[in-house]
Design a protein around this motif. Structure first.
Motif, PDB file in Angstrom:
ATOM      1  N   THR A 377       7.417  -3.182 -44.657  1.00 48.77           N
ATOM      2  CA  THR A 377       7.263  -2.586 -46.072  1.00 48.77           C
ATOM      3  C   THR A 377       5.989  -2.718 -46.750  1.00 48.77           C
ATOM      4  O   THR A 377       5.396  -1.775 -46.949  1.00 48.77           O
ATOM      5  CB  THR A 377       8.603  -3.193 -46.875  1.00 48.77           C
ATOM      6  OG1 THR A 377       9.747  -3.047 -46.416  1.00 48.77           O
ATOM      7  CG2 THR A 377       8.661  -2.274 -48.392  1.00 48.77           C
ATOM      8  N   LYS A 382       8.347   2.700 -43.796  1.00 48.44           N
ATOM      9  CA  LYS A 382       9.716   2.925 -44.630  1.00 48.44           C
ATOM     10  C   LYS A 382      10.940   2.521 -43.710  1.00 48.44           C
ATOM     11  O   LYS A 382      11.145   3.192 -43.070  1.00 48.44           O
ATOM     12  CB  LYS A 382       9.530   4.144 -45.123  1.00 48.44           C
ATOM     13  CG  LYS A 382       8.650   4.383 -46.660  1.00 48.44           C
ATOM     14  CD  LYS A 382       9.017   5.680 -47.280  1.00 48.44           C
ATOM     15  CE  LYS A 382       7.978   5.844 -48.268  1.00 48.44           C
ATOM     16  NZ  LYS A 382       6.604   5.707 -47.924  1.00 48.44           N
ATOM     17  N   CYS A 383      11.345   1.238 -44.160  1.00 47.31           N
ATOM     18  CA  CYS A 383      12.453   0.884 -43.404  1.00 47.31           C
ATOM     19  C   CYS A 383      13.746   1.791 -43.774  1.00 47.31           C
ATOM     20  O   CYS A 383      13.983   1.776 -45.021  1.00 47.31           O
ATOM     21  CB  CYS A 383      12.854  -0.647 -43.584  1.00 47.31           C
ATOM     22  SG  CYS A 383      11.857  -1.707 -42.593  1.00 47.31           S
ATOM     23  N   LYS A 384      14.455   2.314 -43.102  1.00 46.21           N
ATOM     24  CA  LYS A 384      15.704   3.096 -43.585  1.00 46.21           C
ATOM     25  C   LYS A 384      16.997   2.288 -43.773  1.00 46.21           C
ATOM     26  O   LYS A 384      17.793   2.950 -44.408  1.00 46.21           O
ATOM     27  CB  LYS A 384      15.860   4.128 -42.258  1.00 46.21           C
ATOM     28  CG  LYS A 384      15.090   5.071 -41.998  1.00 46.21           C
ATOM     29  CD  LYS A 384      15.639   6.311 -41.054  1.00 46.21           C
ATOM     30  CE  LYS A 384      14.495   6.930 -40.432  1.00 46.21           C
ATOM     31  NZ  LYS A 384      14.880   7.458 -39.119  1.00 46.21           N
TER      32      LYS A 384
END
Ligand SMILES: *Cc1c(COP(=O)(O)O)cnc(C)c1O
Length: 401
Positions: A377, A382-384
């Motif tokens: 991050t 963008k970590c889902k």
């Protein structure tokens, strides 16, 4: 809470990593237990002259044989995993021998060098690096060409994390009269392994992987057929240090080819005792590895492999636009966790989390995934999904099943 079945009782050694305050989550070396470090600091005598050391060494080798279901001999050699691989090739290869080198990974291909050094003729059987060896395809190849003295194959090739079905590959090779040398340095004690049932002639392991001792030792199982092949050589083994035959009568003769590293072997024995006491070991490895993969994929990361995942290590592609060194550096300086990149053809391309041996516990892996999410991050990825949460939920789901 229920998840403690995915934890280990052994106290990890704060002393071993205190200086740098680094949590070691690499695919070997891994975290060591306190009692292993203590065993290494035990007083020692001269291993060449002390008869009780020969007994201790033999008893330790016999324990390895029992754990690995090997009716052959086991020897502990004073050197890292690579020494075991080289010793197997040095001891079997005579000039001109054809050797089948099964290549679906960096260590797999590497065997060709050892074969060449000892003047054998390596024949590479190349396959997809993203999946395990296809046993049917190998059989078709062998139907056309099977005049090999021995074959080499890696149980679990750590740079990619691929797990090969050595339980099928080795009996197949044996049915063509081909001896097998298996690099199971990362596979051993992280995956099912039954040396006799799989018909493996020489299996090589290492101290610093799932066994969770510090680096420094390798151990090999040697079948009757492999021993016979060494004894029937027309030419002498072209190495002293890497000559397995030199160990054959160590116990009767009370003579080792070189002075055994006693302190390392004391530590190794304690690590083996820990492992034997830990009956949940392989199940925990499997569940943790599967939950790690679920978490990484849910977060939008890409696994390097398409199929054949080892339980010891998980390998992901470096997300586009990022560099491995940024991720590794921030993991280390920001969160005190050391994970690994890779080398050779995978250098800069993948990142590896080592969750074998003492690293295979719910607390450390959850902490690692949590930190990885934060680092990604920070770097703009963008970590889902929250990896730690998905990891823990997946483990809970495993328990219900
Ligand atoms: C770690 C490892 C080795 C041995 O490497 P060393 O640097 O000698 O410890 C060999 N094969 C595989 C598959 C490994 O993971």
């Amino acid at each position: 809470m229920g998840l403690d079945i995915f934890d280990i009782k052994i106290c990890k050694s704060p002393a071993a990593i205190k200086d740098e305050k680094i949590k070691l989550m690499t695919p070997g070396p891994v975290q060591t237990a306190e009692n292993v470090m203590e065993a290494r600091s035990r007083a020692f005598t001269n291993p060449d002259l002390d008869e009780s050391f020969y007994d201790f060494y033999k008893e330790t080798c016999d324990l390895f044989a029992k754990e690995l279901h090997s009716s052959g001999d086991v020897y502990i050699l004073g050197g890292e995993g690579i020494l075991g691989l080289e010793a197997a090739c040095a001891s079997l290869t005579e000039p001109g021998d054809r050797v089948l080198v099964i290549d679906n990974g960096i260590f797999g291909k590497g065997f060709a060098d050892f074969v060449s050094i000892y003047q054998g003729e390596p024949v590479l059987y190349m396959c997809d690096y993203h999946r395990p060896v296809d046993v049917n395809a190998l059989k078709l190849f062998l139907d056309k060409d099977s005049s090999f003295k021995y074959a080499t194959v890696v149980h679990s090739d750590t740079p990619s994390g691929v797990l090969n079905p050595v339980d099928k590959i080795c009996p197949l090779l044996k049915s063509y009269g081909i001896l097998t040398v298996v690099d199971t340095v990362t596979g051993m004690f992280a995956e099912e392994l039954d040396i006799d049932a799989y018909m493996i002639d020489i299996a090589c392991g290492g101290s610093q992987k799932a066994l969770s001792a510090p680096p420094g030792l390798t151990f090999v199982t040697v079948s009757k057929d492999a021993m016979e092949a060494m004894e029937c050589r027309n030419t002498p083994v072209r190495s002293f240090y890497a000559n397995l035959l030199a160990f054959k009568t160590y116990y009767e003769d009370k003579w080792f080819p070189y002075t055994m590293p006693a302190s390392c072997i004391y530590g190794l024995r304690t690590a083996l005792d820990n492992l034997i006491a830990d009956t949940n070991h392989l199940y925990r490895h499997k569940c943790i590895a599967s939950a790690v993969r679920r978490a990484l994929v849910a977060a939008g990361l890409e696994l390097y492999l398409e199929d054949g995942y080892a339980s010891s290590v998980t390998v992901i592609n470096v997300p586009e636009g990022l560099e491995d060194s940024q991720i590794l550096g921030r993991m280390r300086t920001g969160y005190g966790i050391m994970i690994a990149g890779c080398f050779d053809i995978l250098a800069g391309k993948v990142i590896r989390i080592g969750h074998m041996g003492n690293n295979a516990n719910v607390t450390d892996v959850a902490e690692t995934l949590d930190a990885l999410g934060k680092v990604l991050t920070e770097l703009g990825f963008k970590c889902k999904a929250g990896m730690k949460e998905i990891f823990l939920n997946s483990l809970e789901a495993e328990m219900v099943v």
